[in-house]
Motif scaffolding. Structure first.
Motif, PDB file in Angstrom:
ATOM      1  N   LEU A  19     -46.061  20.340 -19.879  1.00  0.00           N
ATOM      2  CA  LEU A  19     -47.375  20.715 -20.380  1.00  0.00           C
ATOM      3  C   LEU A  19     -48.009  19.570 -21.161  1.00  0.00           C
ATOM      4  O   LEU A  19     -49.152  19.187 -20.894  1.00  0.00           O
ATOM      5  N   LYS A  60     -49.037  16.705 -18.911  1.00  0.00           N
ATOM      6  CA  LYS A  60     -50.254  16.962 -18.140  1.00  0.00           C
ATOM      7  C   LYS A  60     -51.495  16.865 -19.032  1.00  0.00           C
ATOM      8  O   LYS A  60     -52.494  16.265 -18.666  1.00  0.00           O
ATOM      9  N   LEU A  61     -51.392  17.454 -20.214  1.00  0.00           N
ATOM     10  CA  LEU A  61     -52.511  17.417 -21.161  1.00  0.00           C
ATOM     11  C   LEU A  61     -52.897  15.978 -21.472  1.00  0.00           C
ATOM     12  O   LEU A  61     -54.071  15.627 -21.511  1.00  0.00           O
ATOM     13  N   ILE A 120     -54.393  14.141 -18.302  1.00  0.00           N
ATOM     14  CA  ILE A 120     -55.773  14.575 -18.079  1.00  0.00           C
ATOM     15  C   ILE A 120     -56.704  13.858 -19.058  1.00  0.00           C
ATOM     16  O   ILE A 120     -57.851  13.573 -18.743  1.00  0.00           O
ATOM     17  N   LYS A 167     -53.189  23.238 -26.178  1.00  0.00           N
ATOM     18  CA  LYS A 167     -54.286  23.459 -25.241  1.00  0.00           C
ATOM     19  C   LYS A 167     -55.007  22.134 -25.046  1.00  0.00           C
ATOM     20  O   LYS A 167     -54.834  21.211 -25.825  1.00  0.00           O
ATOM     21  N   LEU A 168     -55.867  22.139 -24.045  1.00  0.00           N
ATOM     22  CA  LEU A 168     -56.656  20.946 -23.754  1.00  0.00           C
ATOM     23  C   LEU A 168     -57.486  20.525 -24.968  1.00  0.00           C
ATOM     24  O   LEU A 168     -57.573  19.340 -25.301  1.00  0.00           O
TER      25      LEU A 168
END
Lengths: 156, 161
Positions: free
Chosen positions: B39, B42-43, B46, B145-146
């Motif tokens: 996670l 990926k965050l 991105i 979270k993003l």
């Protein structure tokens, strides 16, 4: 307008919303979906798959630790619950996470019976979620195969 | 908060020959939980960061060249390995994220200036304060979270001004 696609999209949307409404998923799953892009279209499926594998492994380990009443390794169980709670929280697996909260409480007071009940419950919940998400991903595939796009679903 | 602690971010544009994305932050993400590692990776990706993950603090220290024998491996001179940010879970078996933070801050090399962010699933004020007092840049609540990573980048960039 392609009504087959529209129908499938509607089905997908309704199904996903129902998973939130029934408490299987929480906002963190929405956050996870945000991370999926054209470059990584299977990101969510991959992460949840890892999560379910993790559930299975941790449940097995904890089950062994709880097996003999005269020799329970509560530290090991606690460690497993901690991992499971973390993972379930990170993917938005709400029901699994909630069982982990009760599970931790049983562990803290070294309640073997309580732990065994929670273990059984967590096993049930993760398998239930796995089935539900598989159905969801299958719907996604059908939409894509019909040439449609996966709808952005806003959960209020 | 010491604005010098973000000076390592200024170093990102040092090597134009090897670094194509010379605006990229190289982040070392440390977490014993596989799902959380995926996670956070990926965050960060991105958010246009280069990411290296480690599954525990010992591996993280080895990567940073602070392994058992205190070997400073030659690759530290290789700019590709230079880390601009460390983000670590607090609760890890063996060495905790807090202990990792202290080890990094004890260094006399560039590592002392590398921002260290602590993550935790538990919101315990004494824990948070302890980390900040020991030089942590920021504390972040899991699950990430993003918007958290966006906040992080903003925070780190603002340090420069």
């Amino acid at each position: 307008m392609n009504t087959v696609v529209a129908q499938l999209q509607r089905q997908f949307q309704d199904y996903l919303v129902s998973l939130y409404q029934q408490g299987f998923l929480d906002n963190q799953f929405t956050e996870l979906r945000k991370l999926q892009d054209e470059g990584t279209p299977d990101f969510v499926a991959e992460v949840v798959s890892l999560f379910f594998d993790d559930c299975s492994k941790l449940i097995n380990t904890m089950s062994r630790s709880l097996e003999r009443p005269e020799n329970v390794d509560f530290k090991q169980v606690d460690s497993g619950v901690h991992q499971l709670k973390g993972s379930s929280s990170s993917v938005g697996a709400r029901r699994v996470k909630n069982v982990c909260i009760s599970f931790k409480e049983c562990c803290d007071v070294q309640n073997r019976e309580g732990c065994l009940r929670c273990l059984q419950q967590v096993d049930y919940e993760y398998k239930m979620l796995k089935t539900k998400l598989q159905d969801l991903f299958n719907l996604e595939q059908r939409i894509l195969q019909a040439g449609g796009m996966i709808p952005q679903v806003n959960i209020s | 908060m010491n604005s010098g602690s973000c000076s390592s971010l200024m170093d990102v544009g040092y090597d134009h020959h090897h670094h194509h994305g010379h605006e990229e932050l190289h982040v070392l993400a440390v977490d014993d939980n596989l799902i959380d590692r995926k996670l956070v990776e990926k965050l960060l990706k991105i958010s246009s960061c280069k990411v290296t993950t480690a599954e525990n603090a010992i591996r993280a220290l080895e990567y940073l060249g602070l392994g058992d024998q205190n070997q400073h491996i030659d690759t530290l001179a290789n700019n590709d390995l230079k880390v601009n940010l460390i983000i670590t879970d607090y609760c890890m078996p063996g060495m905790t994220g807090f202990e990792l933070l202290k080890k990094v801050k004890q260094e006399s090399s560039y590592l002392k200036e590398v921002p260290v962010v602590i993550m935790s699933s538990e919101n315990i004020p004494t824990r948070i304060n302890k980390c900040l007092a020991s030089g942590a840049q920021m504390f972040m609540q899991k699950p990430l979270k993003l918007s958290d990573v966006e906040k992080l980048k903003c925070h780190l960039m603002n340090c420069r001004s």
